[in-house]
Design an enzyme around this catalytic site. Sequence first.
Site, mmCIF file in Angstrom:
data_model
loop_
_atom_site.group_PDB
_atom_site.id
_atom_site.type_symbol
_atom_site.label_atom_id
_atom_site.label_comp_id
_atom_site.label_asym_id
_atom_site.label_seq_id
_atom_site.Cartn_x
_atom_site.Cartn_y
_atom_site.Cartn_z
ATOM 1 N N GLU A 1 -4.366 -7.442 5.110
ATOM 2 C CA GLU A 1 -3.507 -6.324 5.524
ATOM 3 C C GLU A 1 -2.720 -6.749 6.750
ATOM 4 O OE1 GLU A 1 -5.683 -2.893 6.751
ATOM 5 O OE2 GLU A 1 -3.939 -1.587 6.720
ATOM 6 N N ASP B 1 -5.043 3.850 -0.051
ATOM 7 C CA ASP B 1 -6.173 4.098 0.849
ATOM 8 C C ASP B 1 -6.560 5.572 0.767
ATOM 9 O OD1 ASP B 1 -6.807 3.054 4.317
ATOM 10 O OD2 ASP B 1 -8.031 4.157 2.870
ATOM 11 N N TYR C 1 -3.137 11.524 6.324
ATOM 12 C CA TYR C 1 -3.323 10.137 6.776
ATOM 13 C C TYR C 1 -2.304 9.220 6.108
ATOM 14 C CZ TYR C 1 -4.304 5.368 6.814
ATOM 15 O OH TYR C 1 -4.110 4.019 6.963
ATOM 16 N N ARG D 1 0.863 -1.176 0.000
ATOM 17 C CA ARG D 1 0.000 0.000 0.000
ATOM 18 C C ARG D 1 0.896 1.221 0.000
ATOM 19 N NH1 ARG D 1 -3.519 2.068 5.118
ATOM 20 N NH2 ARG D 1 -1.490 3.061 5.584
ATOM 21 N N GLU E 1 -13.878 -1.093 6.332
ATOM 22 C CA GLU E 1 -13.232 -1.252 7.647
ATOM 23 C C GLU E 1 -14.007 -0.544 8.749
ATOM 24 O OE1 GLU E 1 -9.430 0.557 6.682
ATOM 25 O OE2 GLU E 1 -9.871 2.113 8.120
ATOM 26 N N HIS F 1 -9.106 6.807 2.203
ATOM 27 C CA HIS F 1 -9.499 7.087 3.597
ATOM 28 C C HIS F 1 -10.693 8.025 3.677
ATOM 29 C CE1 HIS F 1 -8.128 6.996 7.948
ATOM 30 N NE2 HIS F 1 -7.798 5.800 7.510
ATOM 31 N N GLU G 1 -9.006 2.136 -1.858
ATOM 32 C CA GLU G 1 -9.735 1.788 -0.630
ATOM 33 C C GLU G 1 -10.468 3.003 -0.084
ATOM 34 O OE1 GLU G 1 -7.184 0.358 2.436
ATOM 35 O OE2 GLU G 1 -8.731 0.496 3.969
ATOM 36 N N ARG H 1 -13.791 -5.249 3.667
ATOM 37 C CA ARG H 1 -12.623 -4.930 4.493
ATOM 38 C C ARG H 1 -12.821 -5.114 5.994
ATOM 39 N NH1 ARG H 1 -8.062 -4.199 4.765
ATOM 40 N NH2 ARG H 1 -7.590 -2.000 5.085
ATOM 41 N N TRP I 1 -10.959 12.258 7.826
ATOM 42 C CA TRP I 1 -9.507 12.035 7.964
ATOM 43 C C TRP I 1 -9.168 10.710 7.348
ATOM 44 C CZ3 TRP I 1 -6.997 8.201 11.110
ATOM 45 C CH2 TRP I 1 -5.600 8.335 11.127
HETATM 46 C C1 CS2 Z 1 -6.398 2.303 7.732
HETATM 47 C C2 CS2 Z 1 -6.340 2.154 9.227
HETATM 48 O O1 CS2 Z 1 -5.147 0.311 7.629
HETATM 49 C C3 CS2 Z 1 -6.035 0.972 7.068
HETATM 50 O O2 CS2 Z 1 -6.621 0.646 6.039
HETATM 51 O O3 CS2 Z 1 -7.623 2.754 7.249
HETATM 52 O O4 CS2 Z 1 -5.001 2.278 9.593
HETATM 53 C C4 CS2 Z 1 -7.159 3.164 10.019
HETATM 54 O O5 CS2 Z 1 -6.695 4.467 9.740
HETATM 55 C C5 CS2 Z 1 -6.998 2.871 11.493
HETATM 56 O O6 CS2 Z 1 -7.396 1.544 11.717
HETATM 57 C C6 CS2 Z 1 -7.838 3.804 12.331
HETATM 58 O O7 CS2 Z 1 -7.701 3.443 13.681
HETATM 59 MG MG MG Z 2 -8.171 1.826 5.452
#
Ligand code: CS2
Ligand code: MG
Length: 404
Positions: free
Chosen positions: A341, A212, A159, A147, A264, A214, A238, A285, A404
């Site tokens: 991941e 990502d 991020y 990634r 996620e 995000h 993602e 995810r 974020w």
């Molecule tokens: C991120 C995460 O790994 C990922 O895909 O989206 O690191 C996410 O930012 C954290 O789990 C938030 O606590």
């Molecule tokens: Mg993520």
Amino acid sequence: MKIVDATVVVTSPGRNFVTLKLTTDEGIVGLGDATLNGRELAVVGYLSDHVVPLLTGLDPHRIEDTWQYLYRGAYWRRGPVTMAALAAVDVALWDIKAKAAGMPLYQLLGGASRERIRTYGHADGRDIPELLDSVRARLADGYPAVRIQSGIPGLKAVYGVHTTDGDGAPVLHQQARPLVEDWDTEAYLRHVPAVFEAVRAEFGAELPLLHDVHHRLTPIQAARLGKDLERYRPFWLEDCTPAENQEALRLIRRHTTTPLAVGEVFNTVHDYQTLVTEQLIDYVRSAVTHFGGVTPLRKLFDLAALYQIRTAVHGPQDISPVGMAAAVHLDLAVHNFGIQEYAPHTPRTEEVFRHAYTFTDGHLHPGDAPGIGVELDEQAAAAHPYEAAYLPVNRLQDGTVHDW
Ligand code: CS2
Ligand code: MG
């Protein structure tokens, strides 16, 4: 067999983790992860005050019934706090059942569907040269997929690009209030194609590259980025747009063939229903820890399989080794596995949670220890008391709060 004790263990070996420990009258111990990054104590309260009192005396073998009892019996449903608490109970019960059977959990889930589990690692850099060095380091670690997250010219912090402490733990947010980061979507949209161009030029066309977003784009912006990146053939984009509005992915899907990964932050199958049944995404995810446990996540994976959607369980450092272990058992067993991941935990974390899963040549394996294969060192855990920690908050240049 009966549950005779249930305790919630909070520990912070570099970052906060919440673990549920169940003990049966036959002395079998089961562990479950209940970590919700930035809101850990909310889950501690839900577990300690409202779930733990209901667990003693229950038959630990009745996993489905206990899950339904806690899900429907609460009346108020879904949400990250509730589902992290249920996940901890569910995984602890699967841990107990597998230990009682003398088998690793994956055997109870149908046995191995593969020999090992493909992972992807995190590469990041404040600028492109630093990112290239980080990709090189992940390849040296053996990761078959990477990634890539880069700083954005003109923005102080974004991020996915973080500094780490001497222990390798991300220097996140141990302040008493969230860090505020600034964001500029147009600067990001201009820069990401240049990042992919540089990484492809350096590492070639074959290396699977993930990115990502995000949650930071609108649907049409996400569609534009998906199209702009098609020439670089990303493995996936993602969380390209906030997906609580599942219909937003219809617009993106109409404009780009770039594969999409979402979920996620989702915690029940209802969050995915349109996305999966209309084939608007390619990977689901959710992590065991945030989706109510192995029991519901397996059901999601089986629904996704009907639409040829594959699994890609969330595996950052804020999923504890207990949650990671449960994921790796599922990864080995399900047919529609995609990728896992894997952000390795720090030595301090691994002192507290000793696990049987192994990471070799970029692939994970759960091992064959009975249960999920994790032991919690409560003495080591007690040496790392909880520290308030928040995830950052993004603001646009005019001060408006942004994802974020
Ligand atoms: C991120 C995460 O790994 C990922 O895909 O989206 O690191 C996410 O930012 C954290 O789990 C938030 O606590
Ligand atoms: Mg993520």
